[in-house]
Every structure is written in C-alpha cells, then in structure tokens.
Design a protein around this motif. Sequence first.
Motif, mmCIF file in Angstrom:
data_model
loop_
_atom_site.group_PDB
_atom_site.id
_atom_site.type_symbol
_atom_site.label_atom_id
_atom_site.label_comp_id
_atom_site.label_asym_id
_atom_site.label_seq_id
_atom_site.Cartn_x
_atom_site.Cartn_y
_atom_site.Cartn_z
ATOM 1 N N UNK A 70 13.031 -1.594 -6.092
ATOM 2 C CA UNK A 70 12.430 -0.408 -6.853
ATOM 3 C C UNK A 70 11.595 -1.330 -8.041
ATOM 4 N N UNK A 71 12.019 -2.658 -8.527
ATOM 5 C CA UNK A 71 11.237 -3.188 -9.588
ATOM 6 C C UNK A 71 10.074 -3.527 -8.870
ATOM 7 N N UNK A 72 10.157 -4.205 -7.591
ATOM 8 C CA UNK A 72 8.704 -4.599 -6.858
ATOM 9 C C UNK A 72 7.693 -3.573 -6.774
ATOM 10 N N UNK A 73 8.445 -2.449 -6.386
ATOM 11 C CA UNK A 73 7.509 -1.053 -6.041
ATOM 12 C C UNK A 73 6.817 -0.602 -7.282
ATOM 13 N N UNK A 74 7.514 -0.765 -8.484
ATOM 14 C CA UNK A 74 7.072 -0.094 -9.662
ATOM 15 C C UNK A 74 6.066 -1.157 -10.521
ATOM 16 N N UNK A 75 6.331 -2.339 -10.159
ATOM 17 C CA UNK A 75 5.246 -3.331 -10.927
ATOM 18 C C UNK A 75 4.127 -4.007 -9.988
ATOM 19 N N UNK A 76 4.228 -4.009 -8.816
ATOM 20 C CA UNK A 76 3.099 -4.441 -7.856
ATOM 21 C C UNK A 76 2.101 -3.422 -7.527
ATOM 22 N N UNK A 77 0.935 -4.012 -7.465
ATOM 23 C CA UNK A 77 -0.238 -3.008 -6.995
ATOM 24 C C UNK A 77 -0.669 -3.395 -5.649
ATOM 25 N N UNK A 78 -1.329 -2.561 -4.841
ATOM 26 C CA UNK A 78 -1.823 -2.920 -3.559
ATOM 27 C C UNK A 78 -2.881 -2.220 -3.200
ATOM 28 N N UNK A 79 -3.966 -2.378 -2.412
ATOM 29 C CA UNK A 79 -5.199 -1.808 -2.248
ATOM 30 C C UNK A 79 -4.925 -0.702 -0.971
ATOM 31 N N UNK A 80 -5.593 0.425 -1.443
ATOM 32 C CA UNK A 80 -5.184 1.490 -0.335
ATOM 33 C C UNK A 80 -6.775 2.071 0.118
ATOM 34 N N UNK A 81 -6.979 2.734 1.177
ATOM 35 C CA UNK A 81 -7.898 3.586 1.362
ATOM 36 C C UNK A 81 -7.594 4.898 1.592
ATOM 37 N N UNK A 82 -7.917 5.693 0.661
ATOM 38 C CA UNK A 82 -7.354 7.080 0.559
ATOM 39 C C UNK A 82 -8.183 7.894 1.666
#
Length: 192
Positions: free
Chosen positions: A18-30
């Motif tokens: 949960x902590x990792x999911x809330x603090x880390x950002x990642x690139x997506x192609x919408x």
Amino acid sequence: MSLPPQLRASLSPVELEFIACSHETIEIVPLFSMDRIRLISGIYGPFVPPTKTRVPLWLAAHLKLKMKCRIIPPEWLSVDYLKAKVEEEILNPELFTDIPFHYSEIAKVLLDMCVATPYRIPQPVQESILSLYRASDNIQSPDKIRSSLKDLREARQAKLRNNLGSIDFAIIVDVNPAPFFFVASSLTFRIS
C-alpha cells in the motif's frame, strides 16, 4: 494474516505494498482522453492516448484493470538489468546496489497486472482476448523477472547474514547503553 509475535510490531507485506502504491509513480499510455485530474497526492494528466503520462502506481493498476491504459514498466524491471544487479550484489560484499527502495512491492504489483483479469469482460470472451490483454504491457518474460528478483533478495539476505557477525556490539553499548539489553535479548531470541 497471522504473524509471529516479534514481527507484529512491523508492517505487513500488504501494508508495504500500500505504501509503495501510494508513493511511487509510473508511466502509462492512456487509452482515453481526459484533462488533468486533481488528487490529494498531486495533479496528474492530461490523458491523451498516444502520450505517456506519470501517475501513482495504484491509479495505474486501477486503470489497467479497467482496460483504460497500458503500463510502461520501469527500466529496472528487466531480466538483464536485474541479473546485472545480482552480479553486483555478489561481487561487492560491502555495499548494496542502487535499486528503488520499494522494488519488491512495485514488481509484485506490476507482475500481478500481467496475470490479472480485467473487469467487464464476460467469461466466454475472456479467454480469447486475455492473451492480448496480458501481453500489452511490454513486460518481457515475467517468470524470469520473478526468478531474478528472488535471486536479488537471496543475495541481499546472504550479505546481511554474513555481515551480522561482524557487527561490534560494544559500540552499540557505548552509544546507547540502556536499550542494549533489550536489543541483545531480542537478537538472541531471534537467532536461537
């Protein structure tokens, strides 16, 4: 989840994820068009289909399950990169290699996205497009990545086990004498 008494005060794997999911950002192609969105953690977007954008990991996972984006895996989540890091860990026994802090949690979330079932797909249709859906993220050979991550974790654990014997506990007593008794008693309990 039932944990041993000595681990109950620490964070569980789900809490770390949960902590990792809330603090880390990642690139997506919408795969949809939308202006910027304002969340508590920041402003993300705009979401235009051929353009990459950075979002929190939890949002990327949610959009992926709704088939609204393609996740671009980080550069460190490849077999070659991880094998090189395992070799560095083995060759340099004094230092840990440079890898993201929550690498195992991030990898678990992203690799689980490779096998997750999207929402809204009826069961008969699911088998026909599921292989296309899973392969769309460019995560090459997830099984080899899992194996490399396991090797990296084992190399780090072995390094910690080997270096634990070289710690001079007399320094700990000089710096902080009162809690040393509690630290020493917990260490002897864990070791035995």
